[in-house]
Design a protein around this motif. Structure first.
Motif, PDB file in Angstrom:
ATOM      1  N   LEU A 170       9.224  71.301  14.172  1.00  0.00           N
ATOM      2  CA  LEU A 170       9.736  70.252  15.049  1.00  0.00           C
ATOM      3  C   LEU A 170       9.614  68.882  14.402  1.00  0.00           C
ATOM      4  O   LEU A 170       8.664  68.614  13.656  1.00  0.00           O
ATOM      5  CB  LEU A 170       8.972  70.255  16.380  1.00  0.00           C
ATOM      6  CG  LEU A 170       8.881  71.591  17.129  1.00  0.00           C
ATOM      7  CD1 LEU A 170       8.049  71.428  18.393  1.00  0.00           C
ATOM      8  CD2 LEU A 170      10.269  72.135  17.450  1.00  0.00           C
TER       9      LEU A 170
ATOM     10  N   ILE B 196      10.952  65.812  22.364  1.00  0.00           N
ATOM     11  CA  ILE B 196      10.489  67.197  22.469  1.00  0.00           C
ATOM     12  C   ILE B 196      10.148  67.457  23.933  1.00  0.00           C
ATOM     13  O   ILE B 196       9.646  66.570  24.622  1.00  0.00           O
ATOM     14  CB  ILE B 196       9.238  67.427  21.594  1.00  0.00           C
ATOM     15  CG1 ILE B 196       9.591  67.333  20.101  1.00  0.00           C
ATOM     16  CG2 ILE B 196       8.574  68.767  21.910  1.00  0.00           C
ATOM     17  CD1 ILE B 196       8.378  67.325  19.183  1.00  0.00           C
TER      18      ILE B 196
ATOM     19  N   GLN C 120      14.347  70.266  21.186  1.00  0.00           N
ATOM     20  CA  GLN C 120      13.088  70.735  20.608  1.00  0.00           C
ATOM     21  C   GLN C 120      12.099  71.022  21.745  1.00  0.00           C
ATOM     22  O   GLN C 120      11.991  70.242  22.695  1.00  0.00           O
ATOM     23  CB  GLN C 120      12.488  69.680  19.682  1.00  0.00           C
ATOM     24  CG  GLN C 120      13.407  69.250  18.544  1.00  0.00           C
ATOM     25  CD  GLN C 120      12.679  68.343  17.567  1.00  0.00           C
ATOM     26  OE1 GLN C 120      12.334  68.755  16.468  1.00  0.00           O
ATOM     27  NE2 GLN C 120      12.420  67.105  17.978  1.00  0.00           N
TER      28      GLN C 120
ATOM     29  N   LYS D 173      15.282  74.178  18.740  1.00  0.00           N
ATOM     30  CA  LYS D 173      14.120  74.646  17.982  1.00  0.00           C
ATOM     31  C   LYS D 173      12.941  74.770  18.935  1.00  0.00           C
ATOM     32  O   LYS D 173      12.676  73.854  19.719  1.00  0.00           O
ATOM     33  CB  LYS D 173      13.790  73.667  16.858  1.00  0.00           C
ATOM     34  CG  LYS D 173      14.881  73.557  15.803  1.00  0.00           C
ATOM     35  CD  LYS D 173      14.486  72.575  14.709  1.00  0.00           C
ATOM     36  CE  LYS D 173      15.567  72.489  13.630  1.00  0.00           C
ATOM     37  NZ  LYS D 173      15.189  71.533  12.553  1.00  0.00           N
TER      38      LYS D 173
END
Length: 266
Positions: free
Chosen positions: A147, A153, A74, A100
């Motif tokens: 997300l 992330i 992410q 993503k």
């Protein structure tokens, strides 16, 4: 696409915008005469800016690839700027197609090109948030539609913090606080350390155009990573962060007064 309709965001061509100035340095076509004028004035006083813009893009690509190869799936890219291939999502999804990616920027011209950013792999996702970095609540809320903030992330603010004043540390802390352990933080920032006279002149050109500009020293840039675990080689000029052959060759052309670093939240 996340964000308001493009018609609601008229492009102001009476004043230069950093993303469009940067686009001119990269050889892009999505800029206006006012942007080119400022870009040329800065280039006249700081001959490093064109190679710096390219070096910065290559750093982003290497850092994103590093995060993806470490298992990050992410990515939240704030201050993404005008699309220049390969875009961040293309780098991440080349490593892991299921990645993503959410881009965030407040420049209407980026919104106009957002559709070009959305060509994700079928397995992954790519989205766009039209909001300013100084509005973390909006960015985080809309990014969470794509997300999962309970999972790691990679947060990137590449060549963005030098447009933000003293409140930038608290602002970055706000974003990092929302990240799960194992997340990455990817940053680069113009510094006066390596070319003080040229950077002072460039900063003055930015400020005269109405764009605040805050070059930072090694100590000031390193402060962004307090409480995080820096990846090797640590904080270093942008061309030297895990360089590829093109970066090694570019270093022979001269300095690039931009610091870079990648860190992990533990």
């Amino acid at each position: 696409m996340t964000g308001s309709d493009a018609a609601a965001h008229a492009i102001d061509t009476s004043r230069p915008h950093p993303a469009r100035v940067y686009d001119w340095w990269l050889g892009g076509k999505d800029n206006y005469p006012v942007d080119e004028e400022l870009a040329r004035r800065i280039l006249a006083v700081d001959g490093t800016v064109v190679r710096g813009a390219h070096a910065n893009r290559r750093f982003m690509q290497r850092a994103v690839r590093t995060a993806a190869e470490a298992g990050i799936r992410q990515f939240l890219d704030i201050g993404t700027g005008i699309p220049t291939e390969p875009n961040l999502h293309q780098v991440a999804q080349e490593v892991a197609p299921e990645s993503k990616v959410v881009y965030a920027d407040h420049d209407p011209i980026v919104l106009r090109h957002a559709q070009a950013l959305l060509h994700s792999t079928p397995e992954g996702a790519t989205n766009y948030v039209h909001a300013d970095v100084r509005d973390p609540d909006t960015i985080l809320r809309l990014a969470a539609e794509t997300l999962d903030f309970s999972q790691p992330i990679a947060l990137s603010l590449v060549a963005l913090t030098h447009y933000l004043g003293d409140d930038v540390y608290g602002l970055l802390d706000r974003y990092v606080a929302e990240l799960a352990p194992g997340s990455f933080v990817i940053l680069s920032q113009v510094t006066p350390d390596l070319s003080p006279e040229a950077i002072a002149k460039a900063a003055e050109q930015f400020r005269r155009s109405g764009t605040p500009f805050f070059p930072r020293s090694l100590a000031e840039f390193s402060r962004f990573f307090e409480g995080l675990e820096l990846l090797g080689p640590g904080v270093i000029p942008v061309s030297g962060w895990r360089p590829g052959p093109e970066d090694v060759a570019a270093q022979a052309e001269g300095i690039v007064p931009v610091y870079s670093g990648v860190a992990r939240k533990v």
